[in-house]
Design a protein around this motif. Structure first.
Motif, PDB file in Angstrom:
ATOM      1  N   UNK A 153       0.801  -1.219   0.000  1.00  0.00           N
ATOM      2  CA  UNK A 153       0.000   0.000   0.000  1.00  0.00           C
ATOM      3  C   UNK A 153       0.841   1.279   0.000  1.00  0.00           C
ATOM      4  N   UNK A 154       1.759   1.398   0.961  1.00  0.00           N
ATOM      5  CA  UNK A 154       2.501   2.661   1.068  1.00  0.00           C
ATOM      6  C   UNK A 154       3.428   2.874  -0.128  1.00  0.00           C
ATOM      7  N   UNK A 212       3.277   6.122  -2.745  1.00  0.00           N
ATOM      8  CA  UNK A 212       4.436   6.943  -3.101  1.00  0.00           C
ATOM      9  C   UNK A 212       4.566   7.054  -4.619  1.00  0.00           C
ATOM     10  N   UNK A 213       4.377   5.944  -5.312  1.00  0.00           N
ATOM     11  CA  UNK A 213       4.485   5.957  -6.776  1.00  0.00           C
ATOM     12  C   UNK A 213       3.434   6.862  -7.409  1.00  0.00           C
ATOM     13  N   UNK A 214       2.232   6.839  -6.841  1.00  0.00           N
ATOM     14  CA  UNK A 214       1.145   7.644  -7.398  1.00  0.00           C
ATOM     15  C   UNK A 214       1.112   9.060  -6.845  1.00  0.00           C
ATOM     16  N   UNK A 215       1.913   9.307  -5.796  1.00  0.00           N
ATOM     17  CA  UNK A 215       1.962  10.608  -5.139  1.00  0.00           C
ATOM     18  C   UNK A 215       0.596  10.987  -4.548  1.00  0.00           C
ATOM     19  N   UNK A 233      -5.306   5.231  -2.202  1.00  0.00           N
ATOM     20  CA  UNK A 233      -5.051   3.943  -2.852  1.00  0.00           C
ATOM     21  C   UNK A 233      -6.091   2.917  -2.397  1.00  0.00           C
ATOM     22  N   UNK A 234      -6.421   2.920  -1.103  1.00  0.00           N
ATOM     23  CA  UNK A 234      -7.432   1.991  -0.591  1.00  0.00           C
ATOM     24  C   UNK A 234      -8.758   2.233  -1.297  1.00  0.00           C
ATOM     25  N   UNK A 235      -9.126   3.487  -1.470  1.00  0.00           N
ATOM     26  CA  UNK A 235     -10.390   3.815  -2.146  1.00  0.00           C
ATOM     27  C   UNK A 235     -10.370   3.355  -3.606  1.00  0.00           C
ATOM     28  N   UNK A 263      -2.168  -5.332   1.230  1.00  0.00           N
ATOM     29  CA  UNK A 263      -2.619  -5.384  -0.151  1.00  0.00           C
ATOM     30  C   UNK A 263      -1.380  -5.545  -1.025  1.00  0.00           C
ATOM     31  N   UNK A 264      -1.471  -6.397  -2.033  1.00  0.00           N
ATOM     32  CA  UNK A 264      -0.381  -6.585  -2.983  1.00  0.00           C
ATOM     33  C   UNK A 264      -0.856  -6.095  -4.336  1.00  0.00           C
ATOM     34  N   UNK A 265      -0.120  -5.139  -4.878  1.00  0.00           N
ATOM     35  CA  UNK A 265      -0.517  -4.452  -6.109  1.00  0.00           C
ATOM     36  C   UNK A 265       0.576  -4.652  -7.158  1.00  0.00           C
ATOM     37  N   UNK A 266       0.189  -5.012  -8.350  1.00  0.00           N
ATOM     38  CA  UNK A 266       1.160  -5.148  -9.437  1.00  0.00           C
ATOM     39  C   UNK A 266       1.593  -3.778  -9.906  1.00  0.00           C
ATOM     40  N   UNK A 267       2.887  -3.614 -10.028  1.00  0.00           N
ATOM     41  CA  UNK A 267       3.428  -2.309 -10.418  1.00  0.00           C
ATOM     42  C   UNK A 267       2.860  -1.835 -11.744  1.00  0.00           C
ATOM     43  N   UNK A 268       2.672  -2.752 -12.684  1.00  0.00           N
ATOM     44  CA  UNK A 268       2.175  -2.372 -14.011  1.00  0.00           C
ATOM     45  C   UNK A 268       0.763  -1.812 -13.953  1.00  0.00           C
TER      46      UNK A 268
END
Length: 207
Positions: free
Chosen positions: A139-140, A144-147, A153-155, A173-178
């Motif tokens: 999550x964090x 940071x990537x999305x600023x 991000x949760x929403x 939460x596990x999010x794919x970078x792509x």
């Protein structure tokens, strides 16, 4: 008469919550005359001779080398295996405790117990940087990537705009970078949807 009544209902006496370990030992000594054990390669053959002349035959499988009578269910093993790909031992312990999962001995989890559990089940330890090699973010890191804030991000995840996986409640939460590069993500952030960061807000998220 009360004693005779108890003798006729041995299970009730044995399972009484007030019966201590010592009481149960005394019951066994009073009820069993002797136990004859025949050791075979993979099992034990037992003959219980009861006071009064009756006997009971039992067959018990022997523990394999390295096994003991304390076992953790398969679901817990699989959960720890999944969590160990995301978190170090000291972070896995509170996740298991929040879920109300106990060790095979009924204990809460600590870093040491998680480490010992992994070792017993041949589960590799989490290695710093392995998520990055799989191009996975928590999550964090995604925030940071999305600023944006973590709550943003949760929403995005809850609104179905950003795919994410969660091994169990309380796990990261596990999010794919792509997936962060999806046009719909940038469009949602540009429109101010979902909510943007508010400096007065605080989060209890440990991710």
């Amino acid at each position: 008469m009360a004693l005779m009544a108890l003798a006729s209902d041995l299970p009730a006496l044995w399972n009484d919550p007030a019966a201590s370990v010592e009481t149960r030992k005394r019951i066994l000594r009073a009820a069993i005359k002797e136990i004859i054990v025949t050791v075979e390669i993979r099992r034990l053959q037992l003959v219980l001779h009861w006071q009064g002349g009756d006997h009971t035959r039992l067959e018990v499988l022997k523990n394999r080398s390295g096994q003991n009578r304390y076992k953790t269910d398969v679901a817990t093993e699989q959960l720890v295996r999944e969590l160990a790909r995301l978190l170090p031992d000291h972070s896995i312990a509170p996740v298991l405790n929040r879920l109300g999962i106990r060790s095979a001995r009924g204990q809460t989890w600590t870093q040491l117990r998680v480490r010992n559990f992994r070792g017993a089940h041949h589960i590799p330890v989490y290695r710093e940087g392995e998520r990055a090699e799989r191009r996975e973010l928590v999550l964090h890191e995604a925030a940071i990537r999305l600023d944006v804030s973590k709550m943003t991000v949760v929403r995005l995840i809850r609104d179905g705009l950003l795919p994410a996986k969660q091994v169990c409640p309380g796990a990261p939460y596990v999010i794919r970078e792509d997936d962060l590069a999806r046009p719909t993500i940038r469009q949602a952030i540009a429109r101010g949807h979902p909510i943007s960061a508010d400096p007065r807000q605080k989060t209890l998220s440990l991710q």
